[in-house]
Motif scaffolding. Structure first.
Motif, PDB file in Angstrom:
ATOM      1  N   PRO A 237       0.819  -1.222   0.000  1.00  0.00           N
ATOM      2  CA  PRO A 237       0.000   0.000   0.000  1.00  0.00           C
ATOM      3  C   PRO A 237       0.851   1.269   0.000  1.00  0.00           C
ATOM      4  CG  PRO A 237      -0.241  -1.227   2.074  1.00  0.00           C
ATOM      5  CD  PRO A 237       0.506  -2.098   1.135  1.00  0.00           C
ATOM      6  N   GLU A 238       2.004   1.225   0.659  1.00  0.00           N
ATOM      7  CA  GLU A 238       2.899   2.391   0.661  1.00  0.00           C
ATOM      8  C   GLU A 238       3.292   2.763  -0.772  1.00  0.00           C
ATOM      9  OE1 GLU A 238       4.020   4.259   3.296  1.00  0.00           O
ATOM     10  OE2 GLU A 238       5.230   5.478   1.916  1.00  0.00           O
ATOM     11  N   ALA A 239       3.753   1.768  -1.543  1.00  0.00           N
ATOM     12  CA  ALA A 239       4.184   2.034  -2.933  1.00  0.00           C
ATOM     13  C   ALA A 239       3.003   2.462  -3.797  1.00  0.00           C
ATOM     14  CB  ALA A 239       4.847   0.786  -3.511  1.00  0.00           C
ATOM     15  N   LEU A 240       1.833   1.829  -3.600  1.00  0.00           N
ATOM     16  CA  LEU A 240       0.643   2.227  -4.372  1.00  0.00           C
ATOM     17  C   LEU A 240       0.311   3.699  -4.137  1.00  0.00           C
ATOM     18  CD1 LEU A 240      -1.849  -0.756  -3.975  1.00  0.00           C
ATOM     19  CD2 LEU A 240      -1.023   0.207  -6.140  1.00  0.00           C
ATOM     20  N   SER A 241       0.490   4.141  -2.890  1.00  0.00           N
ATOM     21  CA  SER A 241       0.138   5.524  -2.549  1.00  0.00           C
ATOM     22  C   SER A 241       1.070   6.529  -3.211  1.00  0.00           C
ATOM     23  CB  SER A 241       0.153   5.716  -1.029  1.00  0.00           C
ATOM     24  OG  SER A 241       1.492   5.818  -0.552  1.00  0.00           O
ATOM     25  N   ARG A 242       2.211   6.050  -3.715  1.00  0.00           N
ATOM     26  CA  ARG A 242       3.173   6.956  -4.377  1.00  0.00           C
ATOM     27  C   ARG A 242       3.113   6.850  -5.887  1.00  0.00           C
ATOM     28  NH1 ARG A 242       3.566   9.539   0.262  1.00  0.00           N
ATOM     29  NH2 ARG A 242       4.707   8.408   1.879  1.00  0.00           N
ATOM     30  N   THR A 243       2.183   6.021  -6.408  1.00  0.00           N
ATOM     31  CA  THR A 243       2.191   5.676  -7.828  1.00  0.00           C
ATOM     32  C   THR A 243       1.057   6.378  -8.568  1.00  0.00           C
ATOM     33  OG1 THR A 243       3.137   3.546  -7.246  1.00  0.00           O
ATOM     34  CG2 THR A 243       2.159   3.698  -9.404  1.00  0.00           C
ATOM     35  N   LEU A 244       1.344   6.834  -9.764  1.00  0.00           N
ATOM     36  CA  LEU A 244       0.364   7.543 -10.596  1.00  0.00           C
ATOM     37  C   LEU A 244      -0.741   6.597 -11.085  1.00  0.00           C
ATOM     38  CD1 LEU A 244       2.760   9.646 -12.856  1.00  0.00           C
ATOM     39  CD2 LEU A 244       0.954  10.584 -11.389  1.00  0.00           C
ATOM     40  N   PRO A 245      -1.904   7.158 -11.505  1.00  0.00           N
ATOM     41  CA  PRO A 245      -2.923   6.326 -12.144  1.00  0.00           C
ATOM     42  C   PRO A 245      -2.313   5.507 -13.286  1.00  0.00           C
ATOM     43  CG  PRO A 245      -3.805   8.511 -11.750  1.00  0.00           C
ATOM     44  CD  PRO A 245      -2.342   8.564 -11.359  1.00  0.00           C
ATOM     45  N   GLY A 246      -2.745   4.255 -13.396  1.00  0.00           N
ATOM     46  CA  GLY A 246      -2.214   3.371 -14.432  1.00  0.00           C
ATOM     47  C   GLY A 246      -0.877   2.757 -14.089  1.00  0.00           C
ATOM     48  N   GLY A 247      -0.339   3.093 -12.922  1.00  0.00           N
ATOM     49  CA  GLY A 247       0.984   2.595 -12.542  1.00  0.00           C
ATOM     50  C   GLY A 247       0.950   1.147 -12.053  1.00  0.00           C
ATOM     51  N   VAL A 248       2.119   0.546 -12.031  1.00  0.00           N
ATOM     52  CA  VAL A 248       2.249  -0.870 -11.649  1.00  0.00           C
ATOM     53  C   VAL A 248       3.170  -0.990 -10.434  1.00  0.00           C
ATOM     54  CG1 VAL A 248       2.918  -3.177 -12.441  1.00  0.00           C
ATOM     55  CG2 VAL A 248       2.108  -1.472 -14.091  1.00  0.00           C
ATOM     56  N   VAL A 249       2.765  -1.808  -9.476  1.00  0.00           N
ATOM     57  CA  VAL A 249       3.633  -2.143  -8.346  1.00  0.00           C
ATOM     58  C   VAL A 249       3.971  -3.629  -8.474  1.00  0.00           C
ATOM     59  CG1 VAL A 249       3.776  -2.371  -5.837  1.00  0.00           C
ATOM     60  CG2 VAL A 249       2.706  -0.338  -6.854  1.00  0.00           C
ATOM     61  N   VAL A 250       5.258  -3.927  -8.609  1.00  0.00           N
ATOM     62  CA  VAL A 250       5.710  -5.304  -8.830  1.00  0.00           C
ATOM     63  C   VAL A 250       6.340  -5.838  -7.549  1.00  0.00           C
ATOM     64  CG1 VAL A 250       7.200  -6.798 -10.206  1.00  0.00           C
ATOM     65  CG2 VAL A 250       6.221  -4.736 -11.245  1.00  0.00           C
ATOM     66  N   CYS A 251       5.845  -6.962  -7.071  1.00  0.00           N
ATOM     67  CA  CYS A 251       6.434  -7.635  -5.902  1.00  0.00           C
ATOM     68  C   CYS A 251       7.394  -8.689  -6.448  1.00  0.00           C
ATOM     69  CB  CYS A 251       5.359  -8.288  -5.055  1.00  0.00           C
ATOM     70  SG  CYS A 251       4.086  -7.129  -4.510  1.00  0.00           S
ATOM     71  N   ALA A 252       8.687  -8.519  -6.164  1.00  0.00           N
ATOM     72  CA  ALA A 252       9.689  -9.311  -6.879  1.00  0.00           C
ATOM     73  C   ALA A 252      10.262 -10.468  -6.068  1.00  0.00           C
ATOM     74  CB  ALA A 252      10.814  -8.403  -7.350  1.00  0.00           C
ATOM     75  N   GLY A 253       9.861 -10.626  -4.823  1.00  0.00           N
ATOM     76  CA  GLY A 253      10.458 -11.671  -3.996  1.00  0.00           C
ATOM     77  C   GLY A 253       9.596 -12.931  -3.959  1.00  0.00           C
ATOM     78  N   ILE A 254      10.194 -14.034  -3.548  1.00  0.00           N
ATOM     79  CA  ILE A 254       9.473 -15.312  -3.465  1.00  0.00           C
ATOM     80  C   ILE A 254       8.642 -15.375  -2.191  1.00  0.00           C
ATOM     81  CG2 ILE A 254      11.343 -16.557  -2.277  1.00  0.00           C
ATOM     82  CD1 ILE A 254      10.727 -18.967  -4.101  1.00  0.00           C
ATOM     83  N   HIS A 255       8.962 -14.554  -1.223  1.00  0.00           N
ATOM     84  CA  HIS A 255       8.268 -14.573   0.066  1.00  0.00           C
ATOM     85  C   HIS A 255       8.085 -13.136   0.533  1.00  0.00           C
ATOM     86  CE1 HIS A 255       7.253 -15.778   4.190  1.00  0.00           C
ATOM     87  NE2 HIS A 255       8.052 -14.790   4.561  1.00  0.00           N
TER      88      HIS A 255
END
Ligand SMILES: [Zn+2]
Ligand SMILES: [Zn+2]
Length: 328
Positions: A237-255
């Motif tokens: 949610p922290e990263a989403l709150s900093r991201t523009l409309p249409g933006g993507v938040v990618v979680c890159a870890g296995i855990h």
């Protein structure tokens, strides 16, 4: 041969063991390990955060090795060649995912250092079809982190889309390589580090971040995308709150720890959250070609194989800038 192995599920550390030196099956190669990177996934494995590992298991999936012997059906490499062995150790080649060039999602896939003994050892065995030549400009120690931090980091980078302003949460081995690739391609990287971690802040600037700050602070401009390398659910949610409309938040870890609930308005306006799992061989070829073209400067700390536990502890405690690499 000597190896460092996880001898009990979730034990939290590795034991030094003697094992038979492997010999190759018809389609396999045996390599003498020259260097092996230490990845956060190894920590998750050792700490019992990944399901169903083969026990005992030798971790390590960023292997640089010299081919010592090949099976009778191997034509892609020969004794004396230097190869890299990544996380994807085998996929079935016949399921719907494999046939759609998504072998990273193959339900029967087997992973190096998880179901197949990995590179925390003097020798390793691998399927020849899942080994790759390594660009000559890299020595063994500096090439090792390319094989997961670089390679899976690059898959996450591609999934983040073409936007110019890219946030990176968690500034370790993957972030420091991907920042260099992104800067080379004209992106601006915004590095978010654990509040108070001054050293990570400086390190991110040193490798090309346009801006660096604490992970709970706003960037100077909203982001087009963000990649989360830290295994910390509240960063979503922290990263989403900093991201523009249409933006993507990618979680890159296995855990990752659990993601707390958050208001729908953070996702609204076509923002997307996605994860990246594993790699395909096409990713490996594409990324290693890029690494041959753009010299990525891996920052490494080298440990003797017998000190694998110290390397893992340093990674766990956030004492590394860049990547730890084991040398037998
Ligand atoms: Zn498959
Ligand atoms: Zn890894």
């Amino acid at each position: 041969m000597r190896a460092m192995a996880l001898t009990q599920f979730g034990l939290g550390h590795l034991d030094e063991v003697e094992m038979d030196t492997p010999s190759p099956g018809p389609r396999q190669v045996v390599v003498r390990v020259l260097a092996c990177g230490v990845c956060r996934t190894d920590l998750h494995l050792i700490d019992g955060e990944l399901p169903d590992p083969v026990i005992p298991i030798v971790p390590g999936h960023e292997i640089i090795g010299r081919v010592e012997a090949v099976g009778r059906d191997v034509t892609s490499c020969a004794p004396g060649d230097r190869v890299g062995i990544p996380w994807l150790g085998w996929s079935c080649g016949a399921c719907a995912f494999c046939l759609a060039e998504r072998e990273n999602l193959c339900p029967q896939a087997r992973y190096t250092g998880y179901q197949i003994n990995g590179g925390y050892a003097e020798y390793a065995v691998a399927d020849a079809a899942f080994c790759f030549p390594i660009p000559a400009a890299y020595d063994d120690e500096h090439a090792a982190p390319l094989l997961c931090a670089g390679l899976i980091g690059y898959r996450a980078y591609r999934m983040a889309g073409p936007g110019r302003r890219m946030g990176i949460y968690g500034f370790g081995a993957a972030a420091h390589l991907i920042t260099q690739a992104a800067a080379h391609q004209g992106r601006e990287v915004y590095a978010f580090v654990t509040p108070g971690d001054q050293r990570a802040l400086e390190f991110s600037r040193e490798v090309g971040a346009a801006w660096a700050g604490w992970s709970n602070s706003p960037p100077p401009a909203p982001l087009d995308s963000a990649i989360i390398f830290a295994p910390v659910g509240p960063l979503v949610p922290e990263a989403l709150s900093r991201t523009l409309p249409g933006g993507v938040v990618v979680c890159a870890g296995i855990h990752m720890s659990d993601i707390p609930s958050f208001p729908y308005r953070l996702l609204w306006e076509e923002r997307a959250v996605r994860s990246v799992a594993n790699l395909t061989r096409a990713d490996a070829r594409e990324f290693l070609a890029l690494a041959a073209d753009v010299h990525l400067r891996a920052h490494v700390r080298v440990y003797p194989l017998a000190e694998a536990n110290r390397a893992l502890d340093d990674l766990r405690a956030g004492r590394l800038s860049g990547a730890a690499v084991l040398v037998p």
